[in-house]
Design an enzyme around this catalytic site. Structure first.
Site, PDB file in Angstrom:
ATOM      1  N   CYS A  25     -51.810 -99.524 -86.252  1.00 30.42           N
ATOM      2  CA  CYS A  25     -50.928 -98.596 -85.555  1.00 30.42           C
ATOM      3  C   CYS A  25     -51.216 -98.753 -84.038  1.00 30.42           C
ATOM      4  O   CYS A  25     -52.103 -99.463 -83.621  1.00 30.42           O
ATOM      5  CB  CYS A  25     -51.215 -97.163 -85.840  1.00 30.42           C
ATOM      6  SG  CYS A  25     -50.953 -96.722 -87.565  1.00 30.42           S
ATOM      7  N   GLY A  51     -47.163-101.721 -85.328  1.00 33.23           N
ATOM      8  CA  GLY A  51     -46.411-101.042 -86.358  1.00 33.23           C
ATOM      9  C   GLY A  51     -45.146-100.737 -86.392  1.00 33.23           C
ATOM     10  O   GLY A  51     -44.585-100.415 -85.117  1.00 33.23           O
ATOM     11  N   ASN A 130     -55.149 -94.296 -84.074  1.00 33.61           N
ATOM     12  CA  ASN A 130     -55.174 -95.816 -84.825  1.00 33.61           C
ATOM     13  C   ASN A 130     -56.288 -96.116 -85.293  1.00 33.61           C
ATOM     14  O   ASN A 130     -57.515 -95.907 -84.712  1.00 33.61           O
ATOM     15  CB  ASN A 130     -55.027 -96.789 -83.558  1.00 33.61           C
ATOM     16  CG  ASN A 130     -55.226 -98.046 -83.809  1.00 33.61           C
ATOM     17  OD1 ASN A 130     -55.606 -98.778 -82.683  1.00 33.61           O
ATOM     18  ND2 ASN A 130     -54.964 -98.427 -85.072  1.00 33.61           N
ATOM     19  N   GLY A 131     -56.460 -96.522 -86.515  1.00 30.49           N
ATOM     20  CA  GLY A 131     -57.591 -96.687 -87.400  1.00 30.49           C
ATOM     21  C   GLY A 131     -57.546 -96.271 -88.790  1.00 30.49           C
ATOM     22  O   GLY A 131     -56.522 -95.848 -89.247  1.00 30.49           O
ATOM     23  N   TYR A 270     -55.604-112.114 -84.277  1.00 28.13           N
ATOM     24  CA  TYR A 270     -53.907-111.925 -85.053  1.00 28.13           C
ATOM     25  C   TYR A 270     -53.314-110.537 -84.305  1.00 28.13           C
ATOM     26  O   TYR A 270     -52.301-110.689 -83.877  1.00 28.13           O
ATOM     27  CB  TYR A 270     -54.134-111.939 -86.452  1.00 28.13           C
ATOM     28  CG  TYR A 270     -52.732-111.644 -87.011  1.00 28.13           C
ATOM     29  CD1 TYR A 270     -51.448-112.391 -86.914  1.00 28.13           C
ATOM     30  CD2 TYR A 270     -52.529-110.258 -87.795  1.00 28.13           C
ATOM     31  CE1 TYR A 270     -50.409-112.178 -87.432  1.00 28.13           C
ATOM     32  CE2 TYR A 270     -51.282-109.865 -88.422  1.00 28.13           C
ATOM     33  CZ  TYR A 270     -50.105-110.983 -87.850  1.00 28.13           C
ATOM     34  OH  TYR A 270     -48.938-110.489 -88.715  1.00 28.13           O
TER      35      TYR A 270
END
Length: 494
Positions: A25, A51, A130-131, A270
């Protein structure tokens, strides 16, 4: 279908889109600017790669109070109109782009779209995360037993309920207490009426940076989101740090016991955009260096080095430069496909990867081709790309992968298939080569990857290094919920 029901539907994944590690995210926040929502929308647009299922924005204005807008799909399709932005007045705001990594695995429902909002005795607060919390199921069970009523299936909502049960006098105090009870990876951006708050977990698994925009401040998952609005990078929020930003400036707090950092190494490979800066290092330069190391470790006689676009491009450039083999765009990506085929026909489903990638036949024909990609997950996409290259007349196909074999799932905010779906979990490199039907297949070693990011790989648990659990199976945070469900951690024999 009613409007509400239509809004609650998730956009389905593309039919060939299950053979990749999907971004977690992205979070963004700004304070001290005119029309904060405009800046948040731009920041989220820059973080769209993290996302694509849904996005949300919350702002606060002294007269209008808290306002929010949450939508399915891309930021550009939902937050570029004046009609939406004018409903979000204020000089402070936060936003979130989502790919579901917990909760509704079948796709995002509107109730799971962040930021989440809670009204407390001292005022309201919105939270974006985020996570992934590795003890969320346990926390959720305990909270429900104590009377909490959850409105979503997201692990992030646990933070709101823990804050509600805290006796802290301020929102930051309550957030500190709540986050001490959670485990896992979290980079959190939150806001009150007057404060912008950013927190990273003690290991710093996920990124979060602090920037300056005129007299205001910005928090973002990556530096590319600062660039798009013309903000200046001040520094990274450190692992285990909480920053509280007001009109008076930035306060730094340390709510957690200090621990050696374990930043996600796959952010370098990535997830992050190549124009971002991580730990003071250019993501693009790191990926190019990965290609250099890969060429040293796995040379092969060939005529052409081709990236699998777009994530394999910097590594392919590095591989070509080190090997002396010419670089060429043997595969061209359709940049405008997006989610065009919402209800694809069977014929279109069978086209698979050809919908987004096409072979440059004039360049490929008769050549011994090295294909450089970022990873091999299930292997289905790699096989299709190999078939496309051979159909175009290539003499040989050699795969070179810019990461070690992905043999273990991630529980820290990445949507990874179950372990038995990961090709490297049950096949050796030689077996994967035969399975894919290519002339050769080589992955960069884990030591080579560490060299590329400029670090020596260590085994000292008290020494900062990267989280490389998806490659090594060595989880720096025990995935308690998954172990409870039967997940087998790595044994000494493995």
């Amino acid at each position: 279908m009613s409007a509400a029901a239509a809004e609650d539907r998730a956009l389905p994944s593309l039919p060939f889109d299950d053979d990749a590690l999907h971004e977690e995210c992205g979070v963004f926040g700004v304070i001290g600017v005119t029309d904060a929502a405009n800046f948040v929308a731009l920041g989220l647009h820059a973080l769209q790669h993290r996302g694509q299922e849904a996005a949300g924005i919350v702002t606060h204005d002294p007269e209008a109070g808290f306002n929010s807008a949450r939508r399915m799909g891309y930021v550009r399709d939902n937050f570029t109109s004046h009609e939406v932005i004018r409903t979000l007045p204020g000089t402070i705001g936060i936003g979130h782009v989502r790919y579901s990594t917990s909760g509704n695995k079948g796709g995002t429902a509107m109730r799971d779209v962040q930021p989440f909002f809670g009204e407390f005795s001292m005022g309201g607060a919105a939270v974006a995360h985020n996570g992934n919390l590795t003890n969320a199921a346990q926390l959720r069970k305990e909270l429900i037993e104590r009377g909490s009523i959850f409105q979503s299936s997201s692990d992030t909502e646990c933070i709101i309920h823990l804050m509600a049960r805290s006796m802290g006098r301020t929102i930051p105090d309550r957030m500190e207490e709540a986050l001490r009870k959670v485990e896992g990876a979290f980079s959190v951006v939150a806001m009150t009426r007057t404060k912008l708050i950013g927190v990273r977990d003690p290991l710093g698994v996920r990124p979060l940076v602090l920037g300056r925009l005129g007299d205001g401040y910005v928090l973002a998952s990556e530096t590319c989101a600062l660039d798009i609005i013309g903000a200046e990078l001040m520094r990274e929020v450190e692992p285990g740090e909480m920053v509280v930003v007001t009109g008076e400036g930035v306060e730094s707090h340390r709510p957690f016991r200090p621990r050696p950092s374990r930043f996600c190494i796959f952010e370098h490979v990535y997830f992050s955009r190549p124009d971002s800066i991580l730990g003071g290092k250019s993501v693009y330069e790191t990926r190019r260096q990965i290609g250099v190391e890969l060429a040293k470790e796995a040379p092969v006689e060939a005529d052409l080095v081709c990236p699998v676009p777009d994530s394999g491009t910097p590594a392919a450039i590095g591989y070509a430069a080190e090997s002396g083999i010419p670089y060429g765009m043997g595969i061209v990506r359709n940049q405008y496909m997006g989610r065009t085929f919402i209800e694809p026909s069977e014929q279109i489903r069978n086209m698979g990867v050809r919908l987004k990638l096409n072979v440059n036949r004039a360049l490929i024909r008769g050549k011994r081709v090295i294909l450089v990609d970022d990873s091999v997950v299930r292997g289905t996409t790699s096989r299709k790309i190999k078939e496309m290259i051979l159909d175009a007349g290539a003499a040989e196909v050699h795969f070179r992968i810019a990461s070690p074999p992905t043999a273990w799932p991630c529980f820290y905010g990445v949507d990874t298939p179950e372990r038995d779906k990961l090709l490297a979990s049950h096949m050796s490199e030689e077996e994967m080569c035969a399975h894919l039907g290519v002339d050769s297949l080589r992955f960069i070693s884990l030591d080579g990857l560490y060299r590329a990011v400029g670090e020596a790989r260590g085994r000292d648990p008290e020494r900062p290094q990267y989280c490389d659990a998806c490659f090594s199976g060595e989880y720096p945070i025990v995935p308690a919920d998954m172990v409870e469900r039967g997940f087998q951690l790595k044994t000494a024999a493995e």
